[in-house]
Design a protein around this motif. Structure first.
Motif, PDB file in Angstrom:
ATOM      1  N   ALA A 137       9.269 -39.625  25.332  1.00  0.00           N
ATOM      2  CA  ALA A 137       7.977 -40.266  25.056  1.00  0.00           C
ATOM      3  C   ALA A 137       6.871 -39.213  25.070  1.00  0.00           C
ATOM      4  O   ALA A 137       5.727 -39.505  25.385  1.00  0.00           O
ATOM      5  N   ASP A 163       8.182 -40.465  34.624  1.00  0.00           N
ATOM      6  CA  ASP A 163       7.487 -39.223  34.967  1.00  0.00           C
ATOM      7  C   ASP A 163       6.047 -39.274  34.454  1.00  0.00           C
ATOM      8  O   ASP A 163       5.506 -40.343  34.167  1.00  0.00           O
ATOM      9  N   LEU A 221      21.608 -35.928  27.537  1.00  0.00           N
ATOM     10  CA  LEU A 221      21.276 -37.195  28.227  1.00  0.00           C
ATOM     11  C   LEU A 221      22.270 -38.322  27.949  1.00  0.00           C
ATOM     12  O   LEU A 221      22.190 -39.378  28.559  1.00  0.00           O
TER      13      LEU A 221
HETATM   14  P1  NAD Z   1       6.679 -32.942  25.344  1.00  0.00           P
HETATM   15  O1  NAD Z   1       6.500 -31.967  26.450  1.00  0.00           O
HETATM   16  O2  NAD Z   1       5.480 -33.607  24.757  1.00  0.00           O
HETATM   17  O3  NAD Z   1       7.683 -34.105  25.832  1.00  0.00           O
HETATM   18  C1  NAD Z   1       8.843 -33.800  26.586  1.00  0.00           C
HETATM   19  C2  NAD Z   1       9.669 -35.069  26.766  1.00  0.00           C
HETATM   20  O4  NAD Z   1      10.909 -34.703  27.380  1.00  0.00           O
HETATM   21  C3  NAD Z   1       9.043 -36.130  27.660  1.00  0.00           C
HETATM   22  O5  NAD Z   1       9.369 -37.398  27.139  1.00  0.00           O
HETATM   23  C4  NAD Z   1       9.744 -35.916  29.012  1.00  0.00           C
HETATM   24  O6  NAD Z   1       9.772 -37.097  29.796  1.00  0.00           O
HETATM   25  C5  NAD Z   1      11.128 -35.546  28.522  1.00  0.00           C
HETATM   26  N1  NAD Z   1      11.919 -34.799  29.488  1.00  0.00           N
HETATM   27  C6  NAD Z   1      11.693 -33.544  29.941  1.00  0.00           C
HETATM   28  N2  NAD Z   1      12.647 -33.198  30.829  1.00  0.00           N
HETATM   29  C7  NAD Z   1      13.499 -34.246  30.915  1.00  0.00           C
HETATM   30  C8  NAD Z   1      14.703 -34.493  31.648  1.00  0.00           C
HETATM   31  N3  NAD Z   1      15.219 -33.577  32.466  1.00  0.00           N
HETATM   32  N4  NAD Z   1      15.311 -35.685  31.479  1.00  0.00           N
HETATM   33  C9  NAD Z   1      14.799 -36.622  30.643  1.00  0.00           C
HETATM   34  N5  NAD Z   1      13.685 -36.433  29.927  1.00  0.00           N
HETATM   35  C10 NAD Z   1      13.043 -35.268  30.060  1.00  0.00           C
HETATM   36  O7  NAD Z   1       7.495 -32.151  24.214  1.00  0.00           O
HETATM   37  P2  NAD Z   1       7.576 -32.472  22.627  1.00  0.00           P
HETATM   38  O8  NAD Z   1       6.549 -31.684  21.918  1.00  0.00           O
HETATM   39  O9  NAD Z   1       7.625 -33.944  22.445  1.00  0.00           O
HETATM   40  O10 NAD Z   1       8.982 -31.808  22.264  1.00  0.00           O
HETATM   41  C11 NAD Z   1      10.200 -32.364  22.729  1.00  0.00           C
HETATM   42  C12 NAD Z   1      11.354 -31.624  22.045  1.00  0.00           C
HETATM   43  O11 NAD Z   1      11.312 -31.855  20.626  1.00  0.00           O
HETATM   44  C13 NAD Z   1      11.288 -30.098  22.227  1.00  0.00           C
HETATM   45  O12 NAD Z   1      12.593 -29.625  22.398  1.00  0.00           O
HETATM   46  C14 NAD Z   1      10.726 -29.594  20.909  1.00  0.00           C
HETATM   47  O13 NAD Z   1      11.177 -28.296  20.580  1.00  0.00           O
HETATM   48  C15 NAD Z   1      11.312 -30.614  19.938  1.00  0.00           C
HETATM   49  N6  NAD Z   1      10.497 -30.789  18.721  1.00  0.00           N
HETATM   50  C16 NAD Z   1      11.124 -30.639  17.532  1.00  0.00           C
HETATM   51  C17 NAD Z   1      10.423 -30.814  16.361  1.00  0.00           C
HETATM   52  C18 NAD Z   1      11.141 -30.649  15.055  1.00  0.00           C
HETATM   53  O14 NAD Z   1      10.474 -30.565  14.014  1.00  0.00           O
HETATM   54  N7  NAD Z   1      12.456 -30.655  15.056  1.00  0.00           N
HETATM   55  C19 NAD Z   1       9.060 -31.143  16.395  1.00  0.00           C
HETATM   56  C20 NAD Z   1       8.442 -31.297  17.649  1.00  0.00           C
HETATM   57  C21 NAD Z   1       9.176 -31.106  18.806  1.00  0.00           C
END
Ligand code: NAD
Length: 289
Positions: A137, A163, A221
């Motif tokens: 989220a 969290d 997960l």
């Molecule tokens: P963010 O920091 O905004 O969100 C992180 C999310 O991970 C949160 O929902 C958090 O609760 C969850 N999380 C973290 N540790 C956890 C754990 N141990 N167990 C369960 N949940 C956990 O980050 P974001 O910008 O949303 O990015 C998330 C992922 O998506 C990253 O790996 C990023 O590289 C990837 N991403 C990929 C693209 C793409 O184009 N493919 C674009 C954006 C982000």
């Protein structure tokens, strides 16, 4: 830039990315390859700008009549106050990754969700009427949630830890459930039985958490036994490309989609907004390997 055949002259136009830290970004490789292939006299450059410098940077880009730019963290929400208008998906997810400058009128939108939808639909057909389980989220997850709901997914079950992201997740889930025809619910990811049941009933499973990302590539997960043949499994994590989730999904006969495609297609959607042209995807795909 090594293979740039068009000389940089007084006519060369700038497209930029404002974020920090951001030197690792794939976006310059993607956009400069596309400009070069299409013979466009433009260049995409990255600037390390955080929230402190954002207003000045936006005013500068506007004064220089720059056509558009990307923003990434920590600017995805902060940029909104400096824009004239935002798209429907930004109204739902509260984030911007792309700004278009139409003669001084700045419009913000998020193409992250468009990139996700494109990647899924290329591999498994329309998402209309599909049931989705979305893990996470954070920024990526909420952008996907908003776009998938607007594009016709019938149900989306969002799973997150209780969290720092939980309260904002609840607010966004309620908003998107109210404002679209999609039924959206928020679940605790520590409730393994609930997660298992939702995945069993789903058409699409996406990991949009950072779990599985280098250097923690041995984490995942979802248990292999909870996946089923024909389930579309997409991991937003693209470093490594073959995540543990995708390895497990492959073993179970799922349709696997790498996060690298979401990355590429969100760029293609921004490119189209700035230039009006389709990104030459086959060429750019080769460039990013
Ligand atoms: P963010 O920091 O905004 O969100 C992180 C999310 O991970 C949160 O929902 C958090 O609760 C969850 N999380 C973290 N540790 C956890 C754990 N141990 N167990 C369960 N949940 C956990 O980050 P974001 O910008 O949303 O990015 C998330 C992922 O998506 C990253 O790996 C990023 O590289 C990837 N991403 C990929 C693209 C793409 O184009 N493919 C674009 C954006 C982000």
């Amino acid at each position: 830039m090594a293979d740039r055949k068009i000389p940089i002259t007084g006519h060369t136009e700038l497209i930029t990315l404002l974020a920090t830290p951001i030197r690792h970004s794939l976006s310059p490789t993607i956009h400069n390859a596309a400009f070069e292939k299409l013979g466009m006299d433009k260049v995409y450059l990255v600037f390390e700008v955080g929230q402190d410098g954002l207003e000045d940077a936006v005013n500068g880009l506007k004064a220089m009549q720059v056509r558009g730019w990307n923003v990434s963290m920590p600017n995805k929400t902060a940029i909104i106050q400096y824009l004239d208008q935002v798209s429907p998906v930004t109204k739902l997810c509260g984030a911007v990754n792309t700004v278009v400058n139409d003669n001084g009128v700045l419009t913000g939108t998020s193409t992250d969700g468009t990139g996700w939808v494109h990647a899924i639909e290329e591999n498994s057909g329309s998402i209309k009427g599909k049931k989705v389980v979305l893990l996470g989220a954070g920024g990526a997850a909420i952008a996907i949630l908003a776009q998938a709901a607007l594009d016709g997914a019938s149900e989306i079950a969002v799973f997150n830890k209780n969290d720092a992201f939980w309260d904002r997740a609840m607010e966004k889930v309620q908003l998107i459930d109210q404002e679209t025809d999609c039924h959206v619910t928020l679940h605790d990811i520590d409730d393994q039985a609930d997660l298992k049941a939702c995945i069993e009933a789903a058409d699409i499973l996406t990991n949009a958490t950072s779990v599985g990302m280098k250097p923690h590539e041995d984490t995942c997960l979802v248990e292999e036994e909870d996946l089923h043949e024909g389930l579309v499994v997409m991991d937003c994590v693209y470093n490594p490309k073959d995540t543990l989730l995708l390895k497990r999904a492959k073993k179970k006969g799922c349709i696997c989609v790498s996060g690298i495609y979401m990355m590429l297609y969100q760029g293609a959607a921004s490119f189209k907004l700035w230039t009006g042209e389709d990104m030459p995807l086959d060429y750019v795909r080769e460039k990013i390997g």
